[in-house]
Design a protein around this motif. Structure first.
Motif, mmCIF file in Angstrom:
data_model
loop_
_atom_site.group_PDB
_atom_site.id
_atom_site.type_symbol
_atom_site.label_atom_id
_atom_site.label_comp_id
_atom_site.label_asym_id
_atom_site.label_seq_id
_atom_site.Cartn_x
_atom_site.Cartn_y
_atom_site.Cartn_z
ATOM 1 N N VAL A 36 36.444 24.949 73.588
ATOM 2 C CA VAL A 36 36.648 25.684 72.332
ATOM 3 C C VAL A 36 36.346 24.733 71.176
ATOM 4 C CG1 VAL A 36 38.304 26.952 70.903
ATOM 5 C CG2 VAL A 36 38.422 27.121 73.400
ATOM 6 N N ILE A 40 36.541 26.770 65.697
ATOM 7 C CA ILE A 40 37.157 28.031 66.147
ATOM 8 C C ILE A 40 38.680 27.898 66.066
ATOM 9 C CG2 ILE A 40 37.504 29.554 68.154
ATOM 10 C CD1 ILE A 40 34.752 29.894 67.110
ATOM 11 N N ASP A 41 39.185 26.728 66.510
ATOM 12 C CA ASP A 41 40.636 26.480 66.380
ATOM 13 C C ASP A 41 41.078 26.651 64.932
ATOM 14 O OD1 ASP A 41 41.045 25.879 69.055
ATOM 15 O OD2 ASP A 41 40.592 23.750 68.790
ATOM 16 N N ILE A 44 41.072 30.276 63.745
ATOM 17 C CA ILE A 44 42.181 31.073 64.295
ATOM 18 C C ILE A 44 43.501 30.698 63.613
ATOM 19 C CG2 ILE A 44 43.559 31.502 66.369
ATOM 20 C CD1 ILE A 44 40.919 31.223 67.984
ATOM 21 N N LEU A 45 43.736 29.393 63.464
ATOM 22 C CA LEU A 45 44.998 28.965 62.848
ATOM 23 C C LEU A 45 45.052 29.374 61.372
ATOM 24 C CD1 LEU A 45 45.472 25.461 64.518
ATOM 25 C CD2 LEU A 45 46.599 27.627 65.074
ATOM 26 N N GLY A 47 43.476 32.005 60.095
ATOM 27 C CA GLY A 47 43.686 33.456 60.107
ATOM 28 C C GLY A 47 45.140 33.807 60.389
ATOM 29 N N GLY A 48 45.741 33.091 61.348
ATOM 30 C CA GLY A 48 47.148 33.327 61.680
ATOM 31 C C GLY A 48 48.049 33.024 60.496
ATOM 32 N N ARG A 49 47.748 31.916 59.817
ATOM 33 C CA ARG A 49 48.559 31.524 58.660
ATOM 34 C C ARG A 49 48.477 32.605 57.580
ATOM 35 N NH1 ARG A 49 46.027 26.911 57.499
ATOM 36 N NH2 ARG A 49 47.114 25.789 59.154
ATOM 37 N N ARG A 51 47.712 35.804 57.924
ATOM 38 C CA ARG A 51 48.339 37.077 58.307
ATOM 39 C C ARG A 51 49.856 36.964 58.335
ATOM 40 N NH1 ARG A 51 44.391 40.525 59.489
ATOM 41 N NH2 ARG A 51 42.428 39.619 60.199
ATOM 42 N N LEU A 52 50.369 35.833 58.807
ATOM 43 C CA LEU A 52 51.823 35.673 58.823
ATOM 44 C C LEU A 52 52.356 35.603 57.397
ATOM 45 C CD1 LEU A 52 52.338 33.207 61.796
ATOM 46 C CD2 LEU A 52 52.814 35.639 61.724
ATOM 47 N N SER A 55 52.372 39.125 56.077
ATOM 48 C CA SER A 55 53.457 39.966 56.602
ATOM 49 C C SER A 55 54.783 39.570 55.964
ATOM 50 C CB SER A 55 53.527 39.871 58.127
ATOM 51 O OG SER A 55 54.181 38.715 58.524
ATOM 52 N N ARG A 56 54.944 38.232 55.681
ATOM 53 C CA ARG A 56 56.198 37.802 55.051
ATOM 54 C C ARG A 56 56.279 38.339 53.614
ATOM 55 N NH1 ARG A 56 57.381 31.731 56.181
ATOM 56 N NH2 ARG A 56 55.490 31.507 54.993
ATOM 57 N N ARG A 59 56.971 41.994 53.734
ATOM 58 C CA ARG A 59 58.362 42.239 54.067
ATOM 59 C C ARG A 59 59.243 42.068 52.829
ATOM 60 N NH1 ARG A 59 57.998 39.430 58.636
ATOM 61 N NH2 ARG A 59 59.221 37.658 57.965
#
Lengths: 168, 188
Positions: A36, A40-41, A44-45, A47-49, A51-52, A55-56, A59
């Motif tokens: 990988v 790409i890592d 992804i990280l 994108g995750g950051r 999106r999280l 969402s926070r 919320r």
């Protein structure tokens, strides 16, 4: 040549010959590990950051929205649509019935003691209260025809309210 | 991906709960633990390095998107397998010509890695003849080492169906002249 085919329920690992299991693992293990690339890592990280974080934030805003709605509801209940307390209703009606003709009602029914235009349990309560304070006159509230105003007359009004399913 | 500066001792359930609270470090730890596993599954499903990387990205972004409603009832691999599979199937379907309505059962997942030689090459040929659903159950059971109930949970099918697929797969291997030697039977 006979081939032993066991029922599925009886199958165990022993059904797979070790040589076959080894070759199977060798075959699929050859695809491991997949390289990988670092970008790409990172993607992804990242994108995750994002999106999280979203969402926070969402919320947090949803809680603000809920709190605002709750405040509005409390305000509306207290200032716009707050009904008078039941005891106040009874007291008001007892006074109004005392001061006016006790036979004059909006609904035209004798059981409508409080003159609200409908016969409900509050009429029975009003009559009971009047009996307690001694302001119930025999002619107006004698529903049993015994020339007395008693607990039985209250029951007649209460039964009328129940029969009318919450009011007339 | 560089090594994290400190080791995260939280277990998988704690990581899921932390991700639900928006904790990005938990997401990073989970990614570190399961990246290679998801990548290997994606490679198995798609048979293409580039597609596998696409699937890998989509699976972990799906995970982040699911927060704060993530629920872990068993192993993380039991959670990730159907997600990875579903993302791979979507990708395979997108790549197919318009109007090609192949069913999920017939999609050729778990195809044996190409360019194998020797005994592994022969086995790859034999496995390629199996129906995809049977081959998938066989690989999950005997390569990945999952139990029947785990496979049932991952594939969202009854356990009896898993047993049946394994049974038929093994029967087909016994019947195949190229694989009979594994069962101590001389080829005809």
């Amino acid at each position: 040549m006979s081939i032993d085919r066991k029922q599925p329920e009886r199958m165990t690992d022993a059904d797979l010959p070790p040589a076959l299991r080894d070759d199977l693992r060798r075959l699929y293990a050859s695809a491991n590990p997949l390289p990988v690339p670092p970008e790409i890592d990172e993607a992804i990280l990242f994108g995750g950051r994002q999106r999280l974080g979203d969402s926070r934030r969402n919320r947090r805003w949803s809680w603000v929205g809920i709190a605002a709605a709750a405040c509005f509801t409390i305000f509306a209940v207290q200032h716009l649509i707050q009904p008078p307390k039941p005891t106040q209703i009874v007291q008001n009606h007892v006074e109004s019935v005392d001061s006016n003709s006790q036979k004059t009602t909006l609904s035209g029914r004798r059981e409508d003691i409080d003159g609200s235009g409908r016969v409900d349990i509050l009429d029975a309560f009003t009559l009971a209260k009047r009996i307690d304070v001694g302001t119930a006159t025999a002619d107006s509230f004698d529903f049993t025809g015994d020339h007395r105003v008693t607990r039985e007359d209250v029951d007649v009004v209460a039964m009328a309210a129940v029969r009318l399913k919450g009011g007339a | 991906m560089g090594e994290p500066p400190t080791i995260d001792h939280r277990n998988d359930a704690e990581l899921f709960a932390a991700i639900n609270r928006g904790d990005h470090s938990a997401f990073e730890t989970l990614y570190g633990r399961y990246r290679d596993w998801v990548a290997a599954m994606a490679m198995r499903f798609t048979g293409s390095h580039a597609d596998a990387l696409d699937v890998l990205q989509e699976v972990f972004l799906h995970l982040a998107r699911k927060a704060p409603h993530l629920r872990l009832d068993g192993k993380v691999t039991t959670y990730l397998y159907p997600v990875t599979r579903s993302v791979a199937v979507s990708l395979i379907r997108r790549r197919r010509p318009l109007g090609d309505t192949i069913s999920l059962e017939d999609l050729d997942l778990c195809h044996p890695p190409p360019e194998q030689v020797g005994a592994a090459g022969d086995l790859a040929v034999v496995l390629a003849k199996l129906p995809p659903a049977q081959r998938e159950a066989l690989v999950m059971r005997y390569v990945d080492g999952h139990s029947n109930d785990e496979i049932a949970a991952m594939l969202k099918i009854p356990e009896g169906t898993v047993k049946s697929r394994l049974h038929h797969a093994l029967a087909a291997l016994r019947d195949d002249p190229a694989a009979r030697r594994y069962f101590g039977v001389q080829p005809d």
